[in-house]
Design an enzyme around this catalytic site. Structure first.
Site, PDB file in Angstrom:
ATOM      1  N   ARG A 140       5.594   8.522 -13.929  1.00  0.00           N
ATOM      2  CA  ARG A 140       4.252   8.789 -13.387  1.00  0.00           C
ATOM      3  C   ARG A 140       3.285   7.700 -13.830  1.00  0.00           C
ATOM      4  NH1 ARG A 140       6.499  13.833 -13.636  1.00  0.00           N
ATOM      5  NH2 ARG A 140       6.715  14.679 -11.537  1.00  0.00           N
TER       6      ARG A 140
ATOM      7  N   ASP B  98      11.251   8.997 -10.882  1.00  0.00           N
ATOM      8  CA  ASP B  98      10.581  10.150 -10.267  1.00  0.00           C
ATOM      9  C   ASP B  98      10.038   9.724  -8.914  1.00  0.00           C
ATOM     10  OD1 ASP B  98       9.193  12.747  -9.995  1.00  0.00           O
ATOM     11  OD2 ASP B  98       9.602  12.902 -12.141  1.00  0.00           O
TER      12      ASP B  98
ATOM     13  N   HIS C 228      12.762  14.866  -6.950  1.00  0.00           N
ATOM     14  CA  HIS C 228      11.992  13.842  -7.659  1.00  0.00           C
ATOM     15  C   HIS C 228      12.533  12.436  -7.351  1.00  0.00           C
ATOM     16  CE1 HIS C 228       9.356  16.472  -9.957  1.00  0.00           C
ATOM     17  NE2 HIS C 228      10.377  17.297 -10.086  1.00  0.00           N
TER      18      HIS C 228
ATOM     19  N   GLU D  75      13.110  21.225  -9.648  1.00  0.00           N
ATOM     20  CA  GLU D  75      12.125  21.184  -8.569  1.00  0.00           C
ATOM     21  C   GLU D  75      12.623  20.416  -7.343  1.00  0.00           C
ATOM     22  OE1 GLU D  75       8.061  21.534 -11.188  1.00  0.00           O
ATOM     23  OE2 GLU D  75       8.833  19.512 -10.853  1.00  0.00           O
TER      24      GLU D  75
HETATM   25  C1  ACM Z   1       9.835  19.883 -15.248  1.00  0.00           C
HETATM   26  O1  ACM Z   1       8.815  20.068 -15.907  1.00  0.00           O
HETATM   27  N1  ACM Z   1       9.766  19.811 -13.926  1.00  0.00           N
HETATM   28  C2  ACM Z   1      11.126  19.742 -15.872  1.00  0.00           C
END
Ligand code: ACM
Length: 539
Positions: free
Chosen positions: A146, A175, A246, A313
């Site tokens: 990030r 990511d 991600h 996610e």
């Molecule tokens: C996470 O915080 N998405 C592992």
């Protein structure tokens, strides 16, 4: 007594007296302890302007480093006594190194400077310390995707971990917002995937943008340097390459990695905002092969037994719509998209196991069946970790409600870009990695714990320092020291020891959150943070 952090198991004060390290002081390193001798010479030699020359024989040395196999590998004994010598004995080389961290704290805050200041004297009061860690996995995860952290700042973080006796650096390298590790076979991952034209300023609900392009990556030589620097400090670097979610930065570099039958992936750039991204990898043989090639280079760089594959996610909407993904589900006889994710993860579990490594992933890898031998980073609370441990899988406890250091550490309106729960220094001090739901047998699967540092709202090293410190000191004590149950922990005593620790952090140049609150330059610049339930929107 010096206010040691993390607290050791036992300290016994001896008769009055002290050993002075002066220009004549020497160090003897028994076989296996040479790296700690080098580290002592580097760190203490710089702080006090001492040569700390090698002694030919242990009996004539001021500081005597040795191994005692009757101790656990990371345990140590530090004996400073009337024979005018410092005896530092570890169960293994790591134990000696952790003992050297204690030795440095005993020498006062000036021992944390990089050059001597006028009045600094290296004096060690007679005493005996016996110590050993509670957990073998004492970690911090740093998200350099990030916001990129330049290499020298990463090396500095490794020093900070070592000073707190933390031994795992979980390196979140990829990511949606950036790919940070050079992969020779697939150069566009960094040529394209390491840059974004702008960044959301604050929470994704914020209307503000930082229009400065952001990026950077580590060359393979940078990675080798980081891994070697960590190794010399008995820190294992666990690399994370996040799949199948991600992954937008990778897809923006190689559009064929995405679900091209659902979205025009050639139009995707590196993501410039935060949140959960729908663009996940396609479950094709070509994608599996591509990532095997990535992991081949990763394995050559990182000797860590564990390799983190993310797994968190990954919204399944594109797989639901994709004829390719649906055909794969049918061909493999799978029930649904969760099982497809499980198949994807299992592929790499087997692949890593065949190469003598072990897979670790976020607790979503439990959904659709956990791959055998896989370990879990339990982040959505304790639940995933409990389920994993009960089914015989190893666990690293890192619940977001307790040890996500991007979350605010005070409820006041001045916190910079406040996000998430309020988790104070005391909250972290009272964090317990082993939940009561686990039997003693099951609890053996808790390898340890780590604090996670996600950097959406931390655009540089100083912001990372602010979020991480002082809370990492409390976390280190939780991970290392045999503390009583959370309610019985003596936070007042810890806070009192922190006074000396703040002086160490000052000497190290750490931009921690001051106990009285943020300095003017550390305050929130009017940027929306993630609201917490029941609070006004910008708090
Ligand atoms: C996470 O915080 N998405 C592992």
């Amino acid at each position: 007594m010096a206010d040691l952090i993390p607290a050791p198991v036992a300290v016994r004060q001896s008769p009055e007296g002290a050993v002075r390290l002066d220009a004549a002081a020497t160090v003897h390193a028994a076989p296996g302890t040479e790296d700690t001798a080098r580290w002592l010479r580097g760190a203490l030699g710089a702080a006090f302007g001492l040569p700390l020359d090698p002694a030919a024989r242990a009996e004539e040395a001021t500081v005597r480093l040795s191994l005692d196999e009757s101790l656990a590998a990371e345990a140590y004994r530090l004996d400073i006594g009337p024979d005018e010598a410092v005896h530092l004995t570890g169960g293994g080389p790591a134990g000696v190194f952790w003992g050297a961290q204690t030795l440095r704290q005993l020498l006062g805050a000036e021992a944390f400077r990089s050059a001597p200041v006028a009045a600094a004297e290296a004096v060690l009061a007679y005493q005996r310390i016996e110590d050993a860690p509670r957990f073998g996995w004492r970690g911090m995860m740093l998200d350099v995707a990030r916001h990129f952290m330049p290499k020298n700042d990463v090396l500095r973080y490794l020093d900070l971990l070592a000073a707190h006796k933390l031994n795992v650096f979980h390196f979140h390298l990829t990511d949606d917002q950036g790919w940070r590790i050079e992969i020779k076979r697939h150069p566009r991952l960094t040529e394209v995937g390491s840059w974004r034209p702008r960044s959301k300023w604050g929470h994704r609900a914020s209307e503000l943008w930082n229009d400065t392009p952001h990026g950077g990556y580590y060359t393979q030589d940078d990675i080798r340097e980081i891994v070697a620097y960590a190794h010399a400090r008995h820190i294992t670097v666990v690399p994370e390459i996040d799949i199948p979610g991600h992954s937008q930065a990778a897809i923006s570099a190689y559009p064929e990695l995405g679900n091209t039958d659902v979205v025009d992936t050639s139009a995707l750039g590196v993501w410039d905002t935060w949140g959960i991204n729908p663009n996940i990898l396609a479950p094709t043989d070509g994608v599996l092969r591509f990532y095997e090639e990535v992991f081949e280079e990763v394995l050559a760089l990182f000797p860590s037994q564990f390799v983190h594959i993310g797994g968190d996610e990954a919204p399944k909407d594109q797989w639901k719509q994709s004829p390719t993904a649906q055909a794969r589900i049918k061909e493999l006889g799978l029930a649904d998209e969760d099982e497809l994710q499980s198949w994807f993860i299992r592929h790499f579990d087997t692949w890593l196991a065949e190469r003598g490594r072990r897979l670790i992933g976020w607790d979503e890898i439990l959904e659709g069946g956990l791959a055998p031998g896989a370990a879990v980073s339990s982040w959505r609370g304790y639940r995933g970790g409990i389920a994993a441990a009960k089914s015989g899988h190893d666990v690293v406890m890192c619940p977001e409600q307790q040890v996500y250091l991007d979350h605010r550490q005070h409820g006041g309106p001045d916190e910079p870009m406040p996000i998430g729960y309020v988790r104070t220094l005391e909250d972290v001090y009272r964090f317990e990695p082993v939940p009561p739901e686990l039997s003693a047998e099951e609890a053996r699967h808790v390898l340890g714990t780590q604090a996670n540092v996600w950097t959406e709202v931390m655009e540089n090293r100083r912001r990372v320092d602010y979020q991480v410190f002082p809370r990492l000191a409390a976390f280190a004590e939780v991970a290392w020291s045999a503390l009583p149950a959370p309610a019985e922990r003596d936070f007042a005593a810890f806070a009192s020891r922190m006074t000396e620790h703040y002086a160490r952090l000052d000497a190290l140049g750490v931009d921690y959150r001051p106990p009285a609150g943020p300095r003017p330059d550390q305050q929130r610049p009017g940027v929306i943070g993630r609201p917490i339930e029941g609070a006004p929107p910008n708090v």
